[in-house]
Design an enzyme around this catalytic site. Structure first.
Site, PDB file in Angstrom:
ATOM      1  N   LYS A 126      65.414  96.714  48.811  1.00  0.00           N
ATOM      2  CA  LYS A 126      65.277  97.767  49.822  1.00  0.00           C
ATOM      3  C   LYS A 126      66.583  98.566  49.884  1.00  0.00           C
ATOM      4  O   LYS A 126      67.672  97.985  49.871  1.00  0.00           O
ATOM      5  CB  LYS A 126      64.982  97.112  51.176  1.00  0.00           C
ATOM      6  N   SER A 201      59.667  98.735  58.082  1.00  0.00           N
ATOM      7  CA  SER A 201      60.488  99.677  57.358  1.00  0.00           C
ATOM      8  C   SER A 201      60.665  99.345  55.871  1.00  0.00           C
ATOM      9  O   SER A 201      61.278 100.116  55.134  1.00  0.00           O
ATOM     10  CB  SER A 201      61.878  99.749  58.017  1.00  0.00           C
ATOM     11  N   SER A 225      59.584  94.218  60.135  1.00  0.00           N
ATOM     12  CA  SER A 225      59.826  95.243  59.108  1.00  0.00           C
ATOM     13  C   SER A 225      59.490  94.809  57.689  1.00  0.00           C
ATOM     14  O   SER A 225      59.290  95.645  56.815  1.00  0.00           O
ATOM     15  CB  SER A 225      61.299  95.675  59.137  1.00  0.00           C
TER      16      SER A 225
END
Length: 529
Positions: A126, A201, A225
């Site tokens: 990420k 996210s 997330s």
């Protein structure tokens, strides 16, 4: 805490917003776009641990594996928009060096397996987690692009275990949204239906993994997330017990002492068997405390489940999600030889408010309003809203909303906040008593499968099932347990008491055997692997 009247008023306001917005969201997504190209290379369908075994035993080269994943990533990127930055050339060079080292015979296969269990295996990260030399903006539109000066602690540990990072993936601005979209790199799409969101996210990471562009990846979890994207894209996502995986090198971060109890660098993957080996590497010197190599006997394991948290805010479960959860519980009853207990925890009806307030009252969280990074002093929230409505702001709506909600949370009285903390502790105690050291609780991940883009903005109150395990500091794994009639993945959560990560992962492996785990996204092409 909010009165029942105030909660119902908030629910009504959100309901009105949904009634107004929903037709426009549907209208914008009437036409279904083409599906992804089919998966052609069988190497893309192997587990990370299997690839590592084949590489060190010279059944396949690391370079071949790396080229396969790079090719797949390039193939799906135009439709998914999940990759922010790449190091393809460097990764290929490192893969070639791995192959040369293996051919040299400098170490035995057994030594390589013990010392570098992921030797030559590609992994994705990420973008909010630092990978040296790659973008590390966390979705922000900055005047000068931020490049990571060094690897985050977890990235360096996976590298030391032989893994090779090759891309960083998209995230909403400062990881502050359940939709992966920002003004810098744009919106990420769901591999199973490009009109839908992969969640946030960690949506970029989830989309890449689910499309077979990667096999295992590093993500993060603050309020679900990692788990919501995993649920929306049909992969596994694990939030570890707090304090055992380093959060160093993640943006945003905070110096608040409660941050590391609520926030966790997490892991995602297509195969349950890869979770424990990856977590063992990520935990580094703390891995021994988690006993991840200890074999878990499911017989006699306590199994509890929750179908409804009783909150005014939370919508009823989609029938297909409820059915999948019950099938999973029924299977565990048979495999564990126990009768599952349905939990009705009164305090859970307030968990959204409790978790939100705990998070919002934390200080020095990196955000757009800080005068300087790490500072507790803020710029004017009101002025930034004025700029936003005048179309002069570089920021997206969610980080702006954080500023307003933070101001509201800071006004919560100490007495009310103590009551919230006390209520949260009661929930922890209930789980501690019910589950002990050999029990799990099954929860929905979300009330329904993957949402259309922008739907989350009027369905955000349904995340209470996710935030429960950040607030209670429990390890939890999202597990894919089937597909809807529309071809969308269904995910459920398996949680356990702190330090019992091996239990949730063992149950994930069992559910994968029973329900098939990850299913490749649909393709318009006739031939399939």
């Amino acid at each position: 805490m909010l009165s029942e009247c105030a909660k119902r008023l908030l629910w009504i306001l959100v309901w009105i917003a949904a009634v107004i917005a929903h037709p426009f969201v549907r209208l914008a997504n009437l036409r279904r776009p083409k599906s992804l190209p089919r998966i052609r290379n069988p190497l893309l369908l192997e587990r990370a641990t299997t690839l590592a075994h084949k590489i060190r035993t010279q059944q396949v080269t690391s370079e071949e594996v790396m080229r396969a994943f790079i090719a797949r990533t390039k193939e799906v990127q135009p439709q998914l928009n999940c990759v922010v930055d790449e190091r393809y050339e460097e990764a290929l060079q490192e893969a070639q060096q791995v192959d040369k080292f293996i051919r040299s015979g400098a170490k035995s296969v057994e030594q390589m397996e013990m010392e570098t269990p992921f030797l030559g295996v590609p992994f994705s990260v990420k973008e909010s987690i630092g990978v040296q030399g790659l973008s590390n903006t966390s979705g922000q539109k900055l005047r000068t692009k931020k490049i990571a000066a060094q690897d985050a602690r977890t990235v360096s540990l996976v590298r030391a275990a032989g893994g090779i990072p090759f891309v960083v993936t998209n995230t909403p601005e400062l990881c502050m949204c359940y939709e992966t979209d920002n003004n810098n790199t744009g919106r990420t799409n769901n591999p199973y239906d490009l009109r839908r969101s992969p969640g946030g996210s960690s949506g970029g990471e989830a989309a890449l993994l689910a499309s077979a562009g990667s096999v295992v990846g590093l993500a993060s979890d603050v309020g679900g997330s990692a788990r919501l994207p995993a649920a929306f894209t049909g992969i596994f996502g694990h939030k570890p017990s707090p304090g055992f995986v380093s959060n160093e090198g993640h943006c945003p971060s905070s110096s608040d002492p409660n941050w590391d109890r609520f926030f966790s660098v997490a892991l995602m993957g297509r195969y349950a068997e890869d979770l424990a080996p990856t977590l063992r590497v990520m935990a580094g010197e703390n891995a021994a405390a988690l006993n991840l190599q200890q074999k878990v006997d499911l017989k006699g394991m306590r199994v509890c489940y929750v179908e409804d948290d009783g909150a005014v805010f939370t919508r009823s479960l989609d029938p297909e999600v409820r059915s999948a959860l019950r099938k999973a519980v029924n299977h565990l009853e048979k495999s564990c030889g126990v009768k599952a207990e349905k939990l009705c925890i009164e305090e859970l009806k307030d968990i959204f408010e409790i978790a939100s307030t705990i998070l919002l009252k934390m200080n020095a969280v990196e955000c757009m309003f800080q005068v300087e990074p790490g500072s507790k002093e803020w710029k004017s929230v009101t002025w930034e809203w004025v700029r936003y409505f005048a179309c002069m702001s570089d920021y997206t709506f969610p980080p702006l909303l954080y500023g307003m909600l933070k101001r509201i949370a800071d006004k919560v009285s100490e007495e009310d906040f103590r009551e919230m903390v006390s209520c949260n502790q009661r929930i922890k105690n209930i789980f501690k008593e019910k589950l002990g050291e050999h029990g799990v609780v099954i929860f929905p991940s979300f009330t329904e499968p993957a949402l259309l883009h922008r739907e989350i903005y009027y369905k955000f109150l349904n995340v209470s099932y996710l935030v429960t395990f950040n607030a209670t500091e429990m390890p939890v794994t999202n597990c894919p347990v089937g597909m809807t009639a529309q071809g969308l993945p269904i995910g459920i959560q398996v949680a356990a008491n702190p330090l019992q990560d091996r239990l949730t992962i063992a149950v994930a492996e069992e559910l994968q055997k029973a329900f098939g785990g990850w299913v490749a996204p649909p393709s318009d092409e006739k031939e399939t692997v």
